[in-house]
Write a protein that holds these residues in place. Structure first.
Motif, PDB file in Angstrom:
ATOM      1  N   TRP A 181      41.958  36.161  47.919  1.00 31.84           N
ATOM      2  CA  TRP A 181      43.168  35.767  47.184  1.00 31.84           C
ATOM      3  C   TRP A 181      43.604  36.838  46.176  1.00 31.84           C
ATOM      4  O   TRP A 181      44.715  36.825  45.676  1.00 31.84           O
ATOM      5  N   GLY A 182      42.729  37.786  45.903  1.00 34.84           N
ATOM      6  CA  GLY A 182      43.106  38.906  45.038  1.00 34.84           C
ATOM      7  C   GLY A 182      43.642  40.085  45.828  1.00 34.84           C
ATOM      8  O   GLY A 182      44.111  41.073  45.270  1.00 34.84           O
ATOM      9  N   HIS A 183      43.566  39.979  47.149  1.00 39.80           N
ATOM     10  CA  HIS A 183      44.006  41.063  48.042  1.00 39.80           C
ATOM     11  C   HIS A 183      45.534  41.106  48.088  1.00 39.80           C
ATOM     12  O   HIS A 183      46.196  40.078  48.051  1.00 39.80           O
ATOM     13  N   ASP A 184      46.054  42.304  48.208  1.00 41.20           N
ATOM     14  CA  ASP A 184      47.497  42.526  48.367  1.00 41.20           C
ATOM     15  C   ASP A 184      48.107  41.464  49.284  1.00 41.20           C
ATOM     16  O   ASP A 184      47.718  41.352  50.454  1.00 41.20           O
ATOM     17  N   GLU A 185      49.077  40.696  48.755  1.00 38.87           N
ATOM     18  CA  GLU A 185      49.492  39.521  49.525  1.00 38.87           C
ATOM     19  C   GLU A 185      50.320  39.875  50.754  1.00 38.87           C
ATOM     20  O   GLU A 185      50.397  39.094  51.700  1.00 38.87           O
ATOM     21  N   GLY A 218      42.360  42.223  57.433  1.00 38.62           N
ATOM     22  CA  GLY A 218      41.654  43.501  57.535  1.00 38.62           C
ATOM     23  C   GLY A 218      40.345  43.491  56.767  1.00 38.62           C
ATOM     24  O   GLY A 218      40.131  42.650  55.892  1.00 38.62           O
ATOM     25  N   PRO A 219      39.448  44.426  57.094  1.00 36.29           N
ATOM     26  CA  PRO A 219      38.119  44.423  56.484  1.00 36.29           C
ATOM     27  C   PRO A 219      38.076  44.999  55.063  1.00 36.29           C
ATOM     28  O   PRO A 219      37.125  44.753  54.336  1.00 36.29           O
ATOM     29  N   ASN A 220      39.094  45.772  54.678  1.00 37.37           N
ATOM     30  CA  ASN A 220      39.005  46.457  53.386  1.00 37.37           C
ATOM     31  C   ASN A 220      39.878  45.793  52.331  1.00 37.37           C
ATOM     32  O   ASN A 220      41.035  45.444  52.587  1.00 37.37           O
ATOM     33  N   PHE A 221      39.315  45.696  51.158  1.00 32.28           N
ATOM     34  CA  PHE A 221      39.994  44.999  50.054  1.00 32.28           C
ATOM     35  C   PHE A 221      40.956  45.926  49.314  1.00 32.28           C
ATOM     36  O   PHE A 221      40.578  47.023  48.907  1.00 32.28           O
ATOM     37  N   GLY A 236      47.709  43.829  38.434  1.00 28.55           N
ATOM     38  CA  GLY A 236      47.705  42.814  37.379  1.00 28.55           C
ATOM     39  C   GLY A 236      46.574  41.817  37.518  1.00 28.55           C
ATOM     40  O   GLY A 236      45.668  41.967  38.357  1.00 28.55           O
ATOM     41  N   ALA A 237      46.652  40.763  36.699  1.00 29.37           N
ATOM     42  CA  ALA A 237      45.568  39.779  36.628  1.00 29.37           C
ATOM     43  C   ALA A 237      45.320  39.111  37.988  1.00 29.37           C
ATOM     44  O   ALA A 237      44.191  38.730  38.303  1.00 29.37           O
ATOM     45  N   GLU A 238      46.369  38.979  38.792  1.00 31.54           N
ATOM     46  CA  GLU A 238      46.211  38.313  40.095  1.00 31.54           C
ATOM     47  C   GLU A 238      45.199  39.030  40.995  1.00 31.54           C
ATOM     48  O   GLU A 238      44.628  38.422  41.897  1.00 31.54           O
ATOM     49  N   GLY A 239      45.003  40.304  40.731  1.00 34.28           N
ATOM     50  CA  GLY A 239      44.062  41.076  41.543  1.00 34.28           C
ATOM     51  C   GLY A 239      42.616  40.676  41.324  1.00 34.28           C
ATOM     52  O   GLY A 239      41.721  41.155  42.023  1.00 34.28           O
ATOM     53  N   TRP A 240      42.371  39.804  40.325  1.00 34.19           N
ATOM     54  CA  TRP A 240      40.999  39.330  40.091  1.00 34.19           C
ATOM     55  C   TRP A 240      40.739  37.964  40.738  1.00 34.19           C
ATOM     56  O   TRP A 240      39.666  37.407  40.613  1.00 34.19           O
ATOM     57  N   GLN A 241      41.757  37.414  41.417  1.00 33.72           N
ATOM     58  CA  GLN A 241      41.541  36.118  42.082  1.00 33.72           C
ATOM     59  C   GLN A 241      40.515  36.283  43.208  1.00 33.72           C
ATOM     60  O   GLN A 241      40.428  37.333  43.828  1.00 33.72           O
ATOM     61  N   LEU A 242      39.787  35.212  43.456  1.00 36.81           N
ATOM     62  CA  LEU A 242      38.832  35.224  44.562  1.00 36.81           C
ATOM     63  C   LEU A 242      39.297  34.311  45.687  1.00 36.81           C
ATOM     64  O   LEU A 242      39.394  34.704  46.826  1.00 36.81           O
ATOM     65  N   SER A 243      39.544  33.049  45.302  1.00 35.45           N
ATOM     66  CA  SER A 243      39.754  32.001  46.309  1.00 35.45           C
ATOM     67  C   SER A 243      41.124  31.368  46.142  1.00 35.45           C
ATOM     68  O   SER A 243      41.720  31.446  45.060  1.00 35.45           O
TER      69      SER A 243
END
Ligand SMILES: Cc1ncc(COP(=O)(O)O)c(C=O)c1O
Length: 427
Positions: free
Chosen positions: A282-286, A293-296, A301-308
């Motif tokens: 969920w922090g991956h480029d939307e 893809g396999p690479n993160f 911004g703060a959204e890049g720290w989302q996990l799930s």
């Protein structure tokens, strides 16, 4: 409001409390919440520092998402009235406004302790020379556990790497100048300063701008736990400049038990791609998230720290509350809060009893809505007795009764009733 009523103008009679409620410009907001009942009617609820009350609109917000789930199943992610994929963004602007940040700097996700860990993964970068973390000695236990476990995770020893700020002998709260001089003295060794915006036990509010400045001048990272500050104090996180902040949404923010929490990452780190972080989809480029893809690649911004993907039901409840905050306005809430807490202090002082003392600072700049009352003897039983009478505060070992008149839904008459009962129970 407080500009109309100075602390010296408070009066001790019940008629004064009722008259203050009559002229309260925020009085309509009380009716937007559900109060637990006692045999005598609504309880006197002074526990918003622990769990805020339920907005009456929360059920409808939740029901709407349940209906969409029933109607659309998985398609709700994209086709619900408020699609679930970007649902958390419905909260970004209001959250940003509430904490004095830019939308890019905030995200609602996870719970508080999880977010604190995620922030430390990125912002606690200990080296042999600079490995210490500064916390309050009386910090909330979860923060202490998180901080100590991070120190150990990095191969250091909390005995050597933890600096606990301790009040002076015979004092309950920390002095700003002591915090500052500690930072000046030990700055070279400090990797991270992480304090509560408001201490959960004493109710002391810290000067976050000053602490951030002092920390940054000495090259330290600065982060705050705003569990007791968000929705309680006006905040200006972007201008004050801490590197990160985290908070929960179930206290002053009334999002409901276990509600999705908040996180702030200062704009200066929005594109710090080299910062280590724990990653999740969920922090991956939307744009490319569903390419699987396999690479993160983190979002900015703060959204890049989302996990799930977050709990939509929980976010729905939080939306109901944030709408109320928007209508009331934090500045107006703070004005009433200063007056209401001042009134509580005034009535308690009138008791002139050696059986208790208020340990929360007296200056309005150094506290929010909460007053912490140290009870000399039998405090636990006193708190239980008040609860039986429908007066809800809470007890923190070994000797603290915490009460918070919350400006959104508490009245001067609530405060009056609390002090009358408290005085009777004490005697
Ligand atoms: C100051 C503070 N920090 C951390 C926590 C833990 O919060 P959570 O269970 O949401 O991680 C609390 C909970 O009350 C708190 O008051």
């Amino acid at each position: 409001m407080s500009s109309l009523i100075l602390p010296t103008d408070f009066q001790s009679g019940e008629d004064f409390a009722l008259a203050m409620d009559e002229r309260d410009p925020l009085q309509e907001f009380r009716a937007r919440f559900l109060f637990p009942k006692t045999s005598g009617g609504d309880c006197v609820y002074l526990c918003g520092h622990s769990l805020g009350l339920q907005p009456k609109t929360a059920a409808a917000y939740i029901e709407e998402e349940l209906q969409e789930w029933a109607r659309l199943g998985v398609e709700g992610h994209f086709r619900a009235k408020n699609p679930w994929m970007p649902y958390h963004r419905l909260l970004s602007e209001r959250t940003a406004e509430l904490v004095g940040a830019k939308p890019l700097e905030v995200v609602v996700m996870n719970s508080l302790t999880v977010n604190l860990h995620l922030m430390m993964v990125s912002f606690y970068r200990p080296t042999p020379a600079r490995h210490k973390i500064v916390v309050e000695r009386g910090a909330f236990p979860s923060d202490q556990y998180a901080v100590k476990s991070q120190i150990q995770f990095h191969g250091f020893d909390p005995v050597a790497s933890l600096i606990e700020l301790t009040p002076r002998t015979d004092e309950s709260c920390l002095r700003d100048e002591d915090i500052e001089s500690l930072i000046e003295r030990a700055g070279d060794e400090i990797a991270l300063i992480t304090l509560g915006g408001v201490n959960y036990s004493t109710g002391q509010a810290f000067d976050m701008a000053r602490i951030t400045r002092a920390g940054h001048e000495r090259g330290c990272v600065v982060g705050f736990d705003l569990a007791h500050a968000a929705g309680n104090l006006p905040l200006r996180l972007h201008d004050w400049g801490p590197d990160f902040a985290v908070w929960c949404s179930y206290k002053y923010l009334n999002g409901g038990p276990g509600c999705v929490a908040g996180c702030f990452v200062h704009e200066r780190h929005a594109e710090s791609w080299d910062l280590p972080r724990f990653a999740g989809w969920w922090g991956h480029d939307e744009q490319s998230r569903f390419e699987m893809g396999p690479n993160f690649h983190a979002m900015a911004g703060a959204e890049g720290w989302q996990l799930s993907n977050p709990s939509i039901i929980s976010l729905a409840a939080l939306r109901a509350s944030m709408e109320i905050f928007q209508d009331a306005g934090m500045e107006r809430l703070r004005e009433k809060s200063v007056s209401l807490t001042g009134y509580l202090e005034f009535l308690l002082d009138k008791q002139k009893s050696p059986g208790f003392s208020i340990i929360t600072p007296g200056e309005k700049e150094r506290r929010g809505a909460q007053l912490s009352i140290r009870i000399r003897q039998g405090g636990r039983a006193l708190c239980d007795r008040l609860a039986q009478e429908g007066i809800v505060g809470d007890w923190r070992e070994p000797d603290i009764l915490r009460v918070a008149p919350v400006p959104l839904y508490n009245t001067y008459h609530d405060v009056f009733r609390f002090v009358r009962r408290f005085a009777a129970a004490l005697s």
